[in-house]
Design an enzyme around this catalytic site. Structure first.
Site, PDB file in Angstrom:
ATOM      1  CB  CYS A   1      21.615 -15.567  -4.307  1.00  0.00           C
ATOM      2  SG  CYS A   1      22.083 -17.274  -4.006  1.00  0.00           S
TER       3      CYS A   1
ATOM      4  CD  GLU B   1      12.489 -12.042   1.007  1.00  0.00           C
ATOM      5  OE1 GLU B   1      12.569 -11.138   0.161  1.00  0.00           O
ATOM      6  OE2 GLU B   1      12.590 -13.258   0.716  1.00  0.00           O
TER       7      GLU B   1
ATOM      8  CG  HIS C   1      17.840 -19.215  -6.336  1.00  0.00           C
ATOM      9  ND1 HIS C   1      18.501 -18.145  -6.913  1.00  0.00           N
ATOM     10  CD2 HIS C   1      18.089 -19.113  -4.992  1.00  0.00           C
ATOM     11  CE1 HIS C   1      19.108 -17.447  -5.980  1.00  0.00           C
ATOM     12  NE2 HIS C   1      18.879 -18.015  -4.802  1.00  0.00           N
TER      13      HIS C   1
ATOM     14  CG  PHE D   1      24.437 -19.241   0.442  1.00  0.00           C
ATOM     15  CD1 PHE D   1      23.325 -19.161   1.255  1.00  0.00           C
ATOM     16  CD2 PHE D   1      24.687 -20.445  -0.206  1.00  0.00           C
ATOM     17  CE1 PHE D   1      22.472 -20.236   1.419  1.00  0.00           C
ATOM     18  CE2 PHE D   1      23.838 -21.534  -0.051  1.00  0.00           C
ATOM     19  CZ  PHE D   1      22.733 -21.430   0.759  1.00  0.00           C
TER      20      PHE D   1
END
Length: 402
Positions: free
Chosen positions: A162, A305, A331, A390
């Protein structure tokens, strides 16, 4: 060290087939997540996604091109065409020889892979199309961009889940800043919304069945999307000499590795990447007005985050605006950072902060200004774009108003 500016932007994603349509959707807080329209959807437990609707490959590419271009490559070429046209760059002579292409993707040609697995294992065919390998390889999109626009310098693909797009754009920024290349075409693309792609993500049990609600206490997972974002990064003096319109300045970036867990995010790893980007940009934290968050809508990512942002910005965190446009487009995995960079451009150029839609209930562990549900007008000097992947691989970009 040379200054680096953005002179072109292009996209196709669930919110729009170009940049103006996408920014309009972001301003309106429109949702591009809907029921999936695909083969065997009844065999899936996750039946929503951010698909690019109304797209017909035959209207953009001929039959020979379609036989060579996976859907993710098609998206890349469409976005690149818009970005390069806006920039006005013509790649010839020495400029062509020194300029390059760095793009991000996580899966590459997964649609092609999925279709051919079906042909061989389900339908029992013993032969596949001779272009399957060049169609599904991760560097296909990068190679086709370089060929179509005669870009002959440093060109390759980054695959870091990502964070792929942000890693790619950070490297492109480094090439221009160092003088290695005067112009870089960069960004990322993904088209993972095929049966196998969704089925694989279902196994992780991080997917929502109804909506992406980042930072909301009622969030229940991420939603996949697809699309591409491509930009022209250019050396400032080169852009100024040819009278190019400057969309924003890229001022710094940083990368970090959590070195801790293959799927669980790390507060300290994310914070190191954010601090690193501020340091690289020589940017005081109080000057940052907006952060485009990674903001996946999972319980683990969002609170981690927010904690990392609070650690880095201290008391200034309460005055920051931080939103996740994944709530609108989903996403996009390896392409997500590229499409999300458009929200930073909109904030810096137009003074409009994209909202986090679907926000229902405050979460004490996400107690920041997440610009809930409605876009906001605000004049800012600098913005950050976060990507946390990830594997614990993080990449953060810093931008400033031109």
């Amino acid at each position: 060290m040379r200054r680096v500016v953005i002179t072109g932007a292009g996209t196709i994603n669930p919110l729009g087939h170009d940049v103006p349509a996408t920014l309009e959707a972001m301003r309106e807080g429109r949702c591009g997540i809907a029921p999936l329209d695909m083969r065997d959807v009844d065999r899936l437990s996750i039946r929503i996604g951010g698909q690019v609707k109304g797209y017909e490959p035959e209207t953009r590419f001929n039959r020979q091109q379609i036989s060579l271009y996976d859907r993710y490559t098609q998206f890349t070429l469409i976005a690149a065409e818009e970005a390069i046209a806006q920039s006005g760059v013509v790649f010839d002579g020495d400029l062509a020889a020194r300029s390059g292409v760095v793009l991000g993707t996580s899966g590459g040609g997964l649609t092609t892979q999925d279709e051919n697995y079906r042909a061989v294992y389900e339908e029992g065919k013993n032969r596949v199309h001779p272009f399957v390998v060049p169609k599904l390889m991760n560097n296909a999109a990068c190679s086709h961009v370089s060929m179509q626009w005669n870009i002959q310098g440093p060109s390759f693909t980054v695959a870091s889940a990502c964070a792929s797009s942000n890693h790619a754009m950070g490297l492109a920024f480094s090439f221009v800043r160092s003088g290695m290349a005067p112009v870089m075409v960069t960004g990322g693309s993904e088209s993972m919304l095929c049966f196998g792609g969704i089925k694989a993500w279902e196994g992780l049990r991080v997917m929502s069945k109804d909506a992406c609600r980042p930072f909301s206490a009622t969030r229940n997972g991420m939603v996949q999307g697809e699309g591409a974002g491509v930009f022209v990064f250019e050396e400032y003096e080169h852009a100024r000499a040819r009278g190019a319109e400057i969309l924003a300045e890229v001022t710094g970036y940083a990368m970090s590795s959590d070195a801790s867990d293959i799927v669980m995010p790390s507060r300290t790893g994310a914070a190191r990447a954010i601090r690193g980007a501020l340091s690289d940009a020589r940017l005081d934290r109080d000057r940052v007005g907006y952060i485009n968050a990674h903001g996946t809508g999972t319980a683990a990512n969002d609170k981690t985050e927010c904690a990392a942002v609070s650690d880095v910005f201290g008391p200034h965190a309460d005055r920051l605006m931080i939103s996740s446009t994944k709530s609108m487009h989903g996403h996009l995995i390896g392409g997500t950072g590229a499409v999300e960079l458009l929200a930073c451009l909109m904030a810096l150029r137009d003074g409009v902060i994209a909202p986090t839609i679907g926000y229902e209930e405050p979460d004490p562990e996400c107690a920041l200004d997440v610009v809930p549900n409605t876009a906001r007008e605000a004049r800012i000097e600098a913005a950050l774009s976060n990507a946390f992947a990830f594997g614990g691989l993080n990449a953060v970009l810093a931008l400033a108003r031109a």
